[in-house]
Design a protein around this motif. Structure first.
Motif, PDB file in Angstrom:
ATOM      1  N   ASP A 164     -12.744   8.115  -1.356  1.00  0.00           N
ATOM      2  CA  ASP A 164     -12.136   7.382  -0.252  1.00  0.00           C
ATOM      3  C   ASP A 164     -10.654   7.212  -0.591  1.00  0.00           C
ATOM      4  O   ASP A 164     -10.217   7.557  -1.682  1.00  0.00           O
ATOM      5  N   HIS A 165      -9.889   6.674   0.347  1.00  0.00           N
ATOM      6  CA  HIS A 165      -8.459   6.456   0.091  1.00  0.00           C
ATOM      7  C   HIS A 165      -8.246   5.424  -1.013  1.00  0.00           C
ATOM      8  O   HIS A 165      -7.226   5.432  -1.683  1.00  0.00           O
ATOM      9  N   PHE A 166      -9.218   4.516  -1.141  1.00  0.00           N
ATOM     10  CA  PHE A 166      -9.085   3.432  -2.108  1.00  0.00           C
ATOM     11  C   PHE A 166     -10.289   3.439  -3.048  1.00  0.00           C
ATOM     12  O   PHE A 166     -11.415   3.631  -2.599  1.00  0.00           O
ATOM     13  N   ILE A 178      -8.414  -2.853  -7.428  1.00  0.00           N
ATOM     14  CA  ILE A 178      -8.520  -1.818  -6.390  1.00  0.00           C
ATOM     15  C   ILE A 178      -7.215  -1.027  -6.330  1.00  0.00           C
ATOM     16  O   ILE A 178      -6.123  -1.594  -6.504  1.00  0.00           O
ATOM     17  N   SER A 179      -7.334   0.277  -6.127  1.00  0.00           N
ATOM     18  CA  SER A 179      -6.126   1.085  -5.961  1.00  0.00           C
ATOM     19  C   SER A 179      -5.611   0.864  -4.549  1.00  0.00           C
ATOM     20  O   SER A 179      -6.385   0.602  -3.629  1.00  0.00           O
ATOM     21  N   THR A 180      -4.289   0.967  -4.377  1.00  0.00           N
ATOM     22  CA  THR A 180      -3.712   0.620  -3.076  1.00  0.00           C
ATOM     23  C   THR A 180      -3.144   1.842  -2.359  1.00  0.00           C
ATOM     24  O   THR A 180      -2.266   1.722  -1.512  1.00  0.00           O
ATOM     25  N   GLY A 181      -3.670   3.010  -2.700  1.00  0.00           N
ATOM     26  CA  GLY A 181      -3.286   4.203  -1.953  1.00  0.00           C
ATOM     27  C   GLY A 181      -2.642   5.280  -2.799  1.00  0.00           C
ATOM     28  O   GLY A 181      -1.869   4.978  -3.697  1.00  0.00           O
ATOM     29  N   PHE A 202      -3.571   2.079   8.634  1.00  0.00           N
ATOM     30  CA  PHE A 202      -3.894   2.243   7.215  1.00  0.00           C
ATOM     31  C   PHE A 202      -4.143   0.889   6.560  1.00  0.00           C
ATOM     32  O   PHE A 202      -5.055   0.730   5.742  1.00  0.00           O
ATOM     33  N   LEU A 260       0.847  -1.189   0.000  1.00  0.00           N
ATOM     34  CA  LEU A 260       0.000   0.000   0.000  1.00  0.00           C
ATOM     35  C   LEU A 260       0.884   1.242   0.000  1.00  0.00           C
ATOM     36  O   LEU A 260       2.058   1.170   0.366  1.00  0.00           O
ATOM     37  N   ARG A 261       0.293   2.360  -0.398  1.00  0.00           N
ATOM     38  CA  ARG A 261       1.021   3.627  -0.346  1.00  0.00           C
ATOM     39  C   ARG A 261       0.204   4.633   0.441  1.00  0.00           C
ATOM     40  O   ARG A 261      -0.986   4.791   0.183  1.00  0.00           O
ATOM     41  N   GLN A 264     -13.052  12.823   4.201  1.00  0.00           N
ATOM     42  CA  GLN A 264     -12.612  11.442   4.425  1.00  0.00           C
ATOM     43  C   GLN A 264     -11.994  11.298   5.812  1.00  0.00           C
ATOM     44  O   GLN A 264     -11.420  12.234   6.343  1.00  0.00           O
ATOM     45  N   TYR A 322      -7.590  -0.525   4.740  1.00  0.00           N
ATOM     46  CA  TYR A 322      -7.636  -1.174   3.419  1.00  0.00           C
ATOM     47  C   TYR A 322      -8.429  -2.475   3.480  1.00  0.00           C
ATOM     48  O   TYR A 322      -9.280  -2.746   2.636  1.00  0.00           O
ATOM     49  N   SER A 331     -12.195   1.366  -6.524  1.00  0.00           N
ATOM     50  CA  SER A 331     -12.163   0.114  -7.271  1.00  0.00           C
ATOM     51  C   SER A 331     -12.807   0.320  -8.643  1.00  0.00           C
ATOM     52  O   SER A 331     -13.702   1.140  -8.805  1.00  0.00           O
TER      53      SER A 331
END
Lengths: 186, 140
Positions: free
Chosen positions: B122-124, B38-41, A171, A4-5, A114, A175, B126
């Protein structure tokens, strides 16, 4: 396995030890800057944290932001869409603790509604003799703001990794939660 | 009508900026909304779909979750160069259901489409499926 980033905004008053803390973390405890060098604007440091009991990692992009007000406007431009927050004060400076609320508001102002998980860090525990902020009080305030809490000494290499490990884990958990929610939709 | 953005039609995802091995970008073009990438950040995030040959595209449909701003660019070259912007759109936030957005492209020719997600709710975010309605044009 996933990496993750996370964009980690590091803030707090000038000279509380934000840069010392982040540099100790990045260099794995080998680099403590003895001389104060004021950060102008934002310095970005990265390090990947392994999440225990998984094969996952979180790459933290730490936005070490100047504490001096004159740089505030320039810093805030780079705080868009923060993932996590590291808020630092100096346990020997009551004023630096008092200002935490304002720092928190500033960063949350960029979160666009958020949830931004964060940690409050009382730095300079090596100055215990000059302590002005009681741990209990700080912890209570952190909880009231939904923040985790820890104390560190960048100088004595004590607990320097803790705030960043906490943030990476929070974090990573976020996720996992989001993944579950999306799976339920599909 | 063929969906040109299906792996079974010869489409490929040739680039994606996030990769969780359990949610690979190929899930975007497998024809199912149950599987997703999904994006990971952090933002921006992007992926590029390569078609088998040049397509004349009538309609692009994207099903996603928590995407806020999406830009779509196209390339008409076989080596995925010289992308030009064709769409820039703010999505609505949908709580508890997928976002579905259509873009009519009136026969735009492309060999690749590049999807750039510049922000999210959101942070992620899809992406569950991209459908491209069009017809194949033989390579000249």
């Amino acid at each position: 396995m996933v990496k993750l980033r996370a964009k980690c905004i590091l803030v707090g008053d000038a000279a509380v030890g934000k840069s010392a803390l982040s540099q100790m973390f990045r260099s794995d405890g080998s680099h403590f800057q003895k001389n104060y060098s004021m950060t102008a604007g934002v310095e970005v440091l990265t390090r990947t944290v392994h999440i225990p009991d998984t094969s996952d990692g979180v790459e933290l992009f730490i936005f070490d932001s100047a504490g001096k007000g004159v740089f505030l406007e320039a810093c805030e431009k780079l705080w868009e869409q923060p993932a996590v927050l590291c808020l630092v004060y100096d346990i020997s400076s009551e004023q630096s603790f008092q200002n935490c609320g304002q720092w928190l508001e500033r960063v949350r102002g960029h979160s666009q509604g958020q949830h931004v998980p964060g940690v409050l860090v009382g730095n300079k525990t090596d100055l215990a003799a000059r302590r002005e902020v009681e741990s209990g009080l700080a912890q209570e305030w952190a909880e009231s703001q939904g923040l985790e809490y820890c104390e560190t000494s960048a100088k004595e290499v004590e607990n320097c990794e803790a705030p960043f490990l906490i943030l990476a884990q929070v974090f990573h958990q976020l996720y996992q939660d989001r993944l579950q929610a999306i799976q339920a939709l599909a | 009508m063929i969906d040109a953005a299906l792996s079974s039609s010869g489409a490929q995802v040739v680039l994606a900026t996030s990769s969780d091995e359990n949610y690979p970008p190929e899930n975007i073009i497998d024809g199912s909304t149950e599987t997703f990438w999904i994006s990971t950040g952090m933002f921006p995030q992007e992926f590029i779909i390569r078609f088998s040959g040049t397509q004349k595209i009538r309609l692009v449909t994207i099903q996603s979750y928590n995407v806020k701003n999406l830009k779509i660019q196209k390339s008409t070259f076989s080596d995925a160069t010289d992308f030009e912007g064709i769409i820039d759109k703010e999505f609505e936030h949908t709580e508890g259901q997928l976002q579905s957005n259509d873009f009519a492209l009136n026969g735009t020719r492309a060999t690749h489409l590049r999807f750039i997600i510049t922000s999210g709710f959101d942070h992620f975010v899809s992406v569950h499926r991209v459908m491209v309605e069009g017809s194949s044009e033989s390579n000249l």
